[in-house]
Design an enzyme around this catalytic site. Structure first.
Site: not given
Ligand code: 4NP
Length: 161
Positions: A18, A20, A22
């Site tokens: 949450n 990037c 979404s």
């Molecule tokens: P999102 O991206 O799912 O599009 O918000 C990510 C944000 C953080 C992480 C992975 C994907 N992470 O591993 O912390």
């Protein structure tokens, strides 16, 4: 957000963190809703399947690329909860892993009926998943916005159908 009248529809975008993908969905659809004068009829929010980033603003790279296209991403991350199945009419997962996680939390048939993949609203030859841009370069964030912008008209159409 709600203006006091009962919204006609509520949509929740869901990714992993949450921060990037979404929030990009939320920002793009909110602008579309505002531009079309539908703010009293549509509620838009986003959440992550994990709570690791809860309370954080959207990733600075995502905010920068979004602002270059006129979108403001000003929410704070939160984790999806099973209560969201009752609070939203449509729940749009960014990738197949997100969708699998949501399916595992869906306990009732009408919960399952609300679940969609963002790519359900894209042409059939599009990628099934919105790729996770977190560990990549700026082009990944642009691709997220390209896919989300292409899908949002159809998402709004389904919501107001
Ligand atoms: P999102 O991206 O799912 O599009 O918000 C990510 C944000 C953080 C992480 C992975 C994907 N992470 O591993 O912390």
């Amino acid at each position: 957000m709600s203006t006091g009248k009962t919204p006609r529809g509520a949509v929740l975008f869901v990714c992993l963190g949450n921060i990037c993908r979404s929030p990009a969905g939320e920002g793009v659809l909110k602008k579309l809703v505002t531009d079309r004068g539908l703010r009293d009829r549509v509620r838009v929010d986003s959440a992550g399947t994990i709570g690791y980033h809860a309370g954080s603003p959207a990733d600075a790279r995502m905010r920068r690329v979004a602002s270059q296209r006129g979108y403001r991403l000003d929410g704070r991350a939160r984790q999806f909860t099973s209560a969201d199945f009752e609070r939203f009419d449509l729940i749009v997962a960014m990738d197949s892993d997100n969708l699998d996680d949501l399916r595992e939390q869906a306990t009732l048939p009408h919960h399952h009926a609300k679940l969609r993949l963002l790519s359900d609203f894209l042409p059939a030859d599009a990628s099934r998943d919105v790729p996770d841009p977190y560990y990549g370069g700026v082009e990944g964030f642009e691709e997220v916005l390209d896919m989300v912008e292409q899908a949002c008209d159809g998402i709004l159409g389904e919501l107001l159908r």
